[in-house]
Design a protein around this motif. Structure first.
Motif, PDB file in Angstrom:
ATOM      1  N   ALA A 165       0.832  -1.201   0.000  1.00  0.00           N
ATOM      2  CA  ALA A 165       0.000   0.000   0.000  1.00  0.00           C
ATOM      3  C   ALA A 165       0.869   1.256   0.000  1.00  0.00           C
ATOM      4  CB  ALA A 165      -0.946  -0.001   1.195  1.00  0.00           C
ATOM      5  N   LEU A 166       1.932   1.258   0.798  1.00  0.00           N
ATOM      6  CA  LEU A 166       2.812   2.425   0.844  1.00  0.00           C
ATOM      7  C   LEU A 166       3.483   2.666  -0.506  1.00  0.00           C
ATOM      8  CD1 LEU A 166       4.479   1.980   4.360  1.00  0.00           C
ATOM      9  CD2 LEU A 166       2.750   3.663   3.697  1.00  0.00           C
ATOM     10  N   ASN A 167       3.966   1.590  -1.150  1.00  0.00           N
ATOM     11  CA  ASN A 167       4.631   1.751  -2.448  1.00  0.00           C
ATOM     12  C   ASN A 167       3.667   2.225  -3.520  1.00  0.00           C
ATOM     13  OD1 ASN A 167       7.271   1.212  -1.863  1.00  0.00           O
ATOM     14  ND2 ASN A 167       7.200  -0.938  -2.423  1.00  0.00           N
ATOM     15  N   SER A 402       5.269  -8.761  -4.896  1.00  0.00           N
ATOM     16  CA  SER A 402       5.224  -8.343  -6.302  1.00  0.00           C
ATOM     17  C   SER A 402       3.843  -8.569  -6.906  1.00  0.00           C
ATOM     18  CB  SER A 402       6.283  -9.098  -7.110  1.00  0.00           C
ATOM     19  OG  SER A 402       6.081 -10.496  -7.020  1.00  0.00           O
ATOM     20  N   THR A 403       3.244  -9.742  -6.662  1.00  0.00           N
ATOM     21  CA  THR A 403       1.923 -10.007  -7.235  1.00  0.00           C
ATOM     22  C   THR A 403       0.868  -9.101  -6.629  1.00  0.00           C
ATOM     23  OG1 THR A 403       2.514 -12.315  -7.630  1.00  0.00           O
ATOM     24  CG2 THR A 403       0.178 -11.776  -7.627  1.00  0.00           C
ATOM     25  N   ALA A 404       0.909  -8.955  -5.311  1.00  0.00           N
ATOM     26  CA  ALA A 404      -0.074  -8.091  -4.655  1.00  0.00           C
ATOM     27  C   ALA A 404       0.062  -6.646  -5.139  1.00  0.00           C
ATOM     28  CB  ALA A 404       0.085  -8.173  -3.143  1.00  0.00           C
ATOM     29  N   SER A 405       1.299  -6.189  -5.395  1.00  0.00           N
ATOM     30  CA  SER A 405       1.494  -4.825  -5.896  1.00  0.00           C
ATOM     31  C   SER A 405       0.819  -4.629  -7.244  1.00  0.00           C
ATOM     32  CB  SER A 405       2.988  -4.519  -6.007  1.00  0.00           C
ATOM     33  OG  SER A 405       3.621  -4.562  -4.755  1.00  0.00           O
ATOM     34  N   GLY A 406       1.024  -5.588  -8.159  1.00  0.00           N
ATOM     35  CA  GLY A 406       0.398  -5.481  -9.471  1.00  0.00           C
ATOM     36  C   GLY A 406      -1.115  -5.493  -9.404  1.00  0.00           C
ATOM     37  N   LEU A 407      -1.660  -6.344  -8.540  1.00  0.00           N
ATOM     38  CA  LEU A 407      -3.112  -6.409  -8.394  1.00  0.00           C
ATOM     39  C   LEU A 407      -3.680  -5.105  -7.848  1.00  0.00           C
ATOM     40  CD1 LEU A 407      -3.336 -10.027  -6.968  1.00  0.00           C
ATOM     41  CD2 LEU A 407      -4.401  -9.261  -9.079  1.00  0.00           C
ATOM     42  N   VAL A 408      -3.012  -4.561  -6.832  1.00  0.00           N
ATOM     43  CA  VAL A 408      -3.506  -3.326  -6.234  1.00  0.00           C
ATOM     44  C   VAL A 408      -3.438  -2.177  -7.231  1.00  0.00           C
ATOM     45  CG1 VAL A 408      -3.042  -1.600  -4.452  1.00  0.00           C
ATOM     46  CG2 VAL A 408      -3.006  -4.021  -3.863  1.00  0.00           C
ATOM     47  N   VAL A 409      -2.361  -2.083  -8.015  1.00  0.00           N
ATOM     48  CA  VAL A 409      -2.246  -1.015  -9.018  1.00  0.00           C
ATOM     49  C   VAL A 409      -3.354  -1.127 -10.063  1.00  0.00           C
ATOM     50  CG1 VAL A 409      -0.860  -0.226 -10.963  1.00  0.00           C
ATOM     51  CG2 VAL A 409       0.190  -0.523  -8.750  1.00  0.00           C
TER      52      VAL A 409
END
Length: 585
Positions: A165-167, A402-409
């Protein structure tokens, strides 16, 4: 349990490096154009590593090895399907999708068919698929953390949620591109090195404590073994097996299922055969061969359809192709992703095979997803095993991040541009909501096989967005009525299967195989409904279909590609100030 300081240190370093790289690159993100598509200047090699990084999820890093441990040859379709899906993506979707100039998947739907209603429905499915895919990532983080230290599973889920979330709030796609590229290479290192070392240990020491894989009988315990069951399981045995539970000793017999509740401690004497969860392969002879049961074969075919076609419908995968400079770069990116994934998936399969011999107790607990984390200390007790376990634990956390970052974006971008006003502030608010909701669900819902959970996400993507993309790119007679009908019918059937499966779990396990793997029915039905409704509404074909199809398929040097101009993406002064910038390659 003993705390593994090497694992804690490795996980801490991965979390800190992830946060540092995201913070460093987020300084260049100023407008929504940066947050959604990284200004469309990501070169193919970095984008391929970033796609592979976000695609190698908990299901890949933990789940594939766990399924190989439990199901054997039948589980090999998962890594094959995960990789081969990019072949279809490269052939049919990647380049035309980039040439469309869209920012999100719903944006492409409106650009192709001119329907705000279709865009809204696409938004809802993007959000649902994203949340459904996020759950196993966060739950996998809980599994990883409880394996290396005595902490509740929710701590791992919350830690991953906070970092991503922070990134994402700081820089969106601009911030996570470098992070995901780094995490692919780290994940490859975190599996490849331990696998090579453990193979050397295996060659030097021979068969594991549970016996060799060539023995037809199930694995066995070579010493008195106490197993703590962490979730409710149904166990079966292939031979009479003595077991002691709470001071009472009984003999389990073949052909009967024995329910075991969470928190139970089972004691098995030396040389007794290892029970397995009811849906796993007990004997090694059946484990080594593909299934001959017709029902399981049909389930496998359905899984293949979901994995092959679901990849081209995953929103967090498709959004990365919008970051390429042009269609040619998007196709080149996809070819490179095929190579990167094919290399990676060699190692979870090998770990799953070794786990069958060295950590058979995971077949009793049902926690087979922990095989990657438990195998190093089982095969190499002492300092070497702890170091290898630390490396694999850090790789697992890199997979979740990495996967969660892509999904959130991807989900946040869709919410910000379709449900809100499209400003940077809206993107950040959407990120908070998209991160918080799956985190709460991950903490409250029970943990199932990670790969099977992700498999349902693939089935939903294959039954909704795959028909729309394939027909929207290659069939000019598609109408928005047909697209809406196919998406609602295909997606509705998959969601119905999810509900019926949940009911079946609590009312006697009556659900047939088609409800566990529905893609073999739902995907053809979605295609058929889309085509028939489009033919019935032929007068609704968009008037600009010829111009749109030319833009999708004309070679890039001809100059027909135009990025869609969306006025509300950032303030006007932001767009002027950043129009000449470039993304770091």
């Amino acid at each position: 349990m003993q705390v593994n300081p090497w694992a804690l240190t490795s996980v801490g370093l991965v979390v800190m490096v992830t946060f540092y790289l995201g913070h460093r690159t987020s300084r260049f993100a100023r407008s929504t154009h940066d947050f959604l598509v990284a200004r469309r200047t990501v070169r193919s090699r970095r984008n391929a590593a970033a796609i592979a990084g976000e695609y190698i999820s908990a299901a890949s890093f933990l789940g594939v090895a766990g399924l190989v441990l439990k199901d054997g040859a039948d589980a090999l379709w998962f890594p094959i399907g995960f990789t081969a899906g990019y072949l279809a993506l490269m052939l049919f979707v990647a380049a035309p999708l980039r040439r469309s100039g869209a920012y999100t998947l719903p944006d492409f739907m409106e650009a192709r068919l001119g329907s705000p209603a279709l865009r809204t429905m696409s938004t809802l499915f993007v959000v649902f698929i994203g949340v459904l895919y996020l759950l196993p990532q966060l739950q996998g983080a809980g599994i990883a953390l409880t394996t290396i230290m005595p902490a509740p599973a929710w701590v791992g889920s919350v830690l991953v949620t906070v970092v991503i979330a922070l990134n994402v709030i700081a820089g969106g796609m601009r911030a996570i591109t470098l992070v995901q590229a780094f995490q692919y290479w780290f994940k490859l290192f975190a599996l490849a090195v331990p696998t090579f070392v453990l193979c050397v240990v295996f060659v030097g020491g021979g068969a594991g404590s549970a016996g060799g894989l060539g023995e037809p009988a199930p694995p066995r315990f070579t010493a008195d073994t106490t197993v703590s069951v962490e979730t409710d399981v149904m166990l079966t045995v292939e031979q009479p097996t003595p077991v002691r539970e709470g001071g009472r000793e009984t003999v389990w017999t073949p052909g009967t299922g024995y329910p075991v509740e969470a928190g139970t401690r089972l004691v098995f004497p030396a040389d007794s055969r290892v029970p397995v969860v009811s849906d796993g392969e007990s004997g090694n002879d059946a484990w080594l061969r593909p299934t001959q049961d017709s029902t399981e074969l049909w389930s496998t075919y359905s899984l293949i359809v979901a994995l092959f076609l679901g990849t081209m419908g995953l929103p967090h995968v498709l959004v990365r192709f919008y970051t390429n400079p042009d269609g040619k770069a998007a196709r080149r990116t996809t070819a490179q992703v095929l190579l990167l994934l094919g290399l990676f998936y060699l190692f979870p399969v090998m770990i799953g095979m070794l786990s069958r011999m060295y950590v058979p107790e995971l077949l009793v607990t049902g926690n087979t997803d922990a095989a990657v984390l438990a195998l190093p200390t089982a095969m190499a007790p002492g300092l070497l095993g702890q170091i290898l376990a630390g490396v694999t634990a850090a790789g697992a956390f890199a997979a979740f991040l990495s996967t969660a970052s892509g999904l959130v974006v991807s989900v946040s971008g869709v919410i910000a541009t379709d449900l809100l006003t499209g400003k940077v502030r809206d993107f950040r608010l959407a990120t908070i909501a998209v991160s918080a909701v799956p985190a709460v669900l991950a903490v409250t819902l029970p943990i199932d096989d990670l790969t099977l959970s992700v498999g349902m996400s693939f089935a939903l993507a294959a039954s909704t967005f795959c028909p729309l993309l394939v027909l929207g790119i290659w069939w000019r007679r598609l109408t928005w009525f047909g697209a809406m009908g196919g998406m609602c019918v295909g997606g509705g059937l998959v969601l119905l299967a999810v509900v019926l499966n949940a009911v079946s779990e609590h009312t006697g396990q009556w659900a047939p195989w088609i409800l566990h793997q529905p893609a073999l029915v739902t995907v053809p039905v979605a295609f058929l409904v889309t085509i028939l409704v489009s033919l019935a509404t032929a007068d609704r074909v968009p008037e600009d279909v010829n111009a749109v199809m030319l833009r999708l398929h004309a070679p890039d040097p001809l100059g027909f590609m135009r990025d869609r101009a969306v006025a509300r993406f950032g303030r006007a002064e932001e767009r002027v100030r950043t129009s000449g910038g470039r993304h770091r390659k």
